[in-house]
Design a protein around this motif. Structure first.
Motif, PDB file in Angstrom:
ATOM      1  N   ASN A  31      -5.717  -1.655 -11.334  1.00  0.00           N
ATOM      2  CA  ASN A  31      -6.470  -2.785 -10.794  1.00  0.00           C
ATOM      3  C   ASN A  31      -5.988  -3.171  -9.400  1.00  0.00           C
ATOM      4  N   THR A  32      -4.702  -2.949  -9.129  1.00  0.00           N
ATOM      5  CA  THR A  32      -4.186  -3.205  -7.782  1.00  0.00           C
ATOM      6  C   THR A  32      -4.900  -2.337  -6.752  1.00  0.00           C
ATOM      7  N   ILE A  33      -5.088  -1.055  -7.074  1.00  0.00           N
ATOM      8  CA  ILE A  33      -5.764  -0.136  -6.149  1.00  0.00           C
ATOM      9  C   ILE A  33      -7.217  -0.556  -5.948  1.00  0.00           C
ATOM     10  N   GLU A  61       0.802   4.433   1.365  1.00  0.00           N
ATOM     11  CA  GLU A  61       0.286   5.502   0.522  1.00  0.00           C
ATOM     12  C   GLU A  61       1.249   5.833  -0.611  1.00  0.00           C
ATOM     13  N   TRP A  62       2.546   5.852  -0.313  1.00  0.00           N
ATOM     14  CA  TRP A  62       3.539   6.096  -1.354  1.00  0.00           C
ATOM     15  C   TRP A  62       3.547   4.962  -2.367  1.00  0.00           C
ATOM     16  N   LEU A  63       3.445   3.741  -1.897  1.00  0.00           N
ATOM     17  CA  LEU A  63       3.440   2.595  -2.804  1.00  0.00           C
ATOM     18  C   LEU A  63       2.225   2.619  -3.721  1.00  0.00           C
ATOM     19  N   LYS A  64       1.072   2.989  -3.172  1.00  0.00           N
ATOM     20  CA  LYS A  64      -0.134   3.071  -3.989  1.00  0.00           C
ATOM     21  C   LYS A  64       0.014   4.141  -5.066  1.00  0.00           C
ATOM     22  N   ALA A  65       0.613   5.262  -4.717  1.00  0.00           N
ATOM     23  CA  ALA A  65       0.829   6.330  -5.700  1.00  0.00           C
ATOM     24  C   ALA A  65       1.781   5.875  -6.802  1.00  0.00           C
ATOM     25  N   ILE A  66       2.844   5.146  -6.417  1.00  0.00           N
ATOM     26  CA  ILE A  66       3.815   4.657  -7.406  1.00  0.00           C
ATOM     27  C   ILE A  66       3.167   3.635  -8.341  1.00  0.00           C
ATOM     28  N   PHE A  67       2.377   2.729  -7.779  1.00  0.00           N
ATOM     29  CA  PHE A  67       1.718   1.717  -8.610  1.00  0.00           C
ATOM     30  C   PHE A  67       0.715   2.347  -9.569  1.00  0.00           C
ATOM     31  N   PHE A  68       0.056   3.407  -9.130  1.00  0.00           N
ATOM     32  CA  PHE A  68      -0.988   4.026  -9.955  1.00  0.00           C
ATOM     33  C   PHE A  68      -0.412   4.959 -11.021  1.00  0.00           C
ATOM     34  N   LEU A  93      -3.966  -8.723  -8.083  1.00  0.00           N
ATOM     35  CA  LEU A  93      -4.580  -9.287  -6.883  1.00  0.00           C
ATOM     36  C   LEU A  93      -3.530  -9.662  -5.846  1.00  0.00           C
ATOM     37  N   VAL A  94      -2.429 -10.256  -6.297  1.00  0.00           N
ATOM     38  CA  VAL A  94      -1.348 -10.627  -5.385  1.00  0.00           C
ATOM     39  C   VAL A  94      -0.708  -9.383  -4.768  1.00  0.00           C
ATOM     40  N   LEU A  95      -0.452  -8.373  -5.582  1.00  0.00           N
ATOM     41  CA  LEU A  95       0.152  -7.134  -5.078  1.00  0.00           C
ATOM     42  C   LEU A  95      -0.760  -6.451  -4.067  1.00  0.00           C
ATOM     43  N   ALA A  96      -2.063  -6.440  -4.350  1.00  0.00           N
ATOM     44  CA  ALA A  96      -3.013  -5.823  -3.415  1.00  0.00           C
ATOM     45  C   ALA A  96      -3.013  -6.554  -2.081  1.00  0.00           C
ATOM     46  N   PHE A  97      -2.965  -7.876  -2.120  1.00  0.00           N
ATOM     47  CA  PHE A  97      -2.927  -8.664  -0.886  1.00  0.00           C
ATOM     48  C   PHE A  97      -1.651  -8.376  -0.098  1.00  0.00           C
ATOM     49  N   MET A  98      -0.525  -8.272  -0.809  1.00  0.00           N
ATOM     50  CA  MET A  98       0.746  -8.001  -0.139  1.00  0.00           C
ATOM     51  C   MET A  98       0.779  -6.594   0.442  1.00  0.00           C
ATOM     52  N   LEU A  99       0.200  -5.627  -0.279  1.00  0.00           N
ATOM     53  CA  LEU A  99       0.167  -4.254   0.232  1.00  0.00           C
ATOM     54  C   LEU A  99      -0.672  -4.146   1.496  1.00  0.00           C
ATOM     55  N   ASN A 100      -1.624  -5.032   1.660  1.00  0.00           N
ATOM     56  CA  ASN A 100      -2.515  -4.976   2.822  1.00  0.00           C
ATOM     57  C   ASN A 100      -1.911  -5.643   4.055  1.00  0.00           C
ATOM     58  N   LEU A 101      -0.779  -6.322   3.897  1.00  0.00           N
ATOM     59  CA  LEU A 101      -0.144  -6.968   5.043  1.00  0.00           C
ATOM     60  C   LEU A 101       0.364  -5.924   6.037  1.00  0.00           C
ATOM     61  N   LYS A 102       0.355  -6.268   7.305  1.00  0.00           N
ATOM     62  CA  LYS A 102       0.668  -5.296   8.354  1.00  0.00           C
ATOM     63  C   LYS A 102       2.110  -4.814   8.315  1.00  0.00           C
ATOM     64  N   PHE A 103       3.039  -5.683   7.918  1.00  0.00           N
ATOM     65  CA  PHE A 103       4.452  -5.295   7.976  1.00  0.00           C
ATOM     66  C   PHE A 103       4.865  -4.369   6.832  1.00  0.00           C
ATOM     67  N   VAL A 104       3.992  -4.169   5.859  1.00  0.00           N
ATOM     68  CA  VAL A 104       4.319  -3.286   4.730  1.00  0.00           C
ATOM     69  C   VAL A 104       4.176  -1.835   5.177  1.00  0.00           C
TER      70      VAL A 104
END
Length: 295
Positions: free
Chosen positions: A172-174, A103-110, A88-99
């Motif tokens: 779960n992050t995705i 798409e690459w990060l989501k692929a790496i996490f998955f 949940l924390v990682l998903a919130f951080m990934l949604n921040l504008k400065f990140v």
């Protein structure tokens, strides 16, 4: 003309029939056979002997079964709740504008989720080896005593839980990230205008809006966590005992049925696992429907 109509009428059923045929053979038949087998004693070769409720009565007095349930629940608690919170924390951080490069990060996490469980478990087995694993080398470098990770009742549960965290954190992050992206941006913009911090936004907007998704992931993680097998079996392939910490419910079922050739008792264990999963599923269903509606 009539033949063509008959072909058009029955063709769709013909195309979908392979699924139902395979389901009947590999899905429905094993369920029915396991239900029948639970009331019999059978070694896989000889004649099946009807014992009635004998296997279930034996189960109720089996201390090893209760230890396997305890091991499974501890692994589930340690491996599920920290993982879901971190996701949940990682998903919130990934949604921040400065990140950037989301798409690459989501692929790496998955990526760990599509990796073989056996391969990941072997890797963790090398890292947490009792003798010369990376974890013990790091502990010795820090001046600490090495730990017998695999043979320790406490630590082997932690290692199995860590494998589950590694495997399903990205998945779960995705899911959480998808839910966060569906939250109206007006909520966040209004909170920012009122001077809310990222932590306050996370606590008072993101978590309440994601409550149905959080409960869904808890339910699915519970169902999966109660069926832990490959991680324990690959990590401790020999000499696993319920008091050793690595013997989960499914591992104990496998040991009873395929190592001791007691397929009747193994089937009874399988149905006991079904009941346990149903209890947790109904609990989550109650929380999902009545608790949220009550609020």
């Amino acid at each position: 003309m009539s033949k063509k109509k008959d072909i058009d009428k029955y063709a769709p059923y013909l195309f979908i029939s392979p699924f139902y045929i395979l389901f009947l053979i590999f899905g429905l038949f094993p369920i029915i056979f396991a239900g029948i087998l639970a009331f019999h004693k059978w070694d896989g070769l000889g004649e099946m002997r009807f014992v009635g409720w004998g296997n279930f009565i034996r189960l109720l007095h089996d201390t090893d079964f209760y230890l396997s349930v305890k091991n499974t629940l501890i692994i589930w608690v340690v491996g599920t709740f920290p993982m879901l919170f971190l996701a949940l924390v990682l998903a919130f951080m990934l949604n921040l504008k400065f990140v950037k490069h989301k798409e690459w990060l989501k692929a790496i996490f998955f990526l760990p989720n599509v990796t073989s469980v056996v391969a990941v478990t072997i890797l963790f087995g090398l890292i947490f080896s009792n003798l010369d694993g990376l974890a013990n080398s790091l502990l010795q470098f820090l001046g600490l005593s090495p730990i017998k990770w695999v043979t320790s009742t406490f630590w082997v549960r932690i290692v199995i839980a860590l494998i589950n965290i590694w495997m399903y954190l990205g998945y779960n992050t995705i899911i959480y990230l998808t839910g966060i992206m569906k939250i109206p941006k007006d909520y966040y913009e209004a909170a920012i205008m009122d001077g809310a911090t990222n932590f306050q936004i996370f606590r008072y907007i993101t978590i309440p809006q994601l409550k149905p998704i959080i409960l869904f992931t808890v339910m699915m993680s519970t169902i999966g966590g109660l069926q832990v097998f490959s991680e324990a079996q690959v990590l401790v392939p020999q000499g696993a005992t319920p008091e050793g910490g690595a013997m989960t419910i499914v591992y104990y079922l496998y040991h009873a049925a395929f190592s001791n050739n007691d397929y009747g008792y193994g089937s009874a264990l399988a149905w006991a696992l079904v009941i346990i999963i149903m209890i947790f599923s109904l609990l989550n269903w109650y929380l999902t429907t009545y608790r949220i509606k009550g609020e």
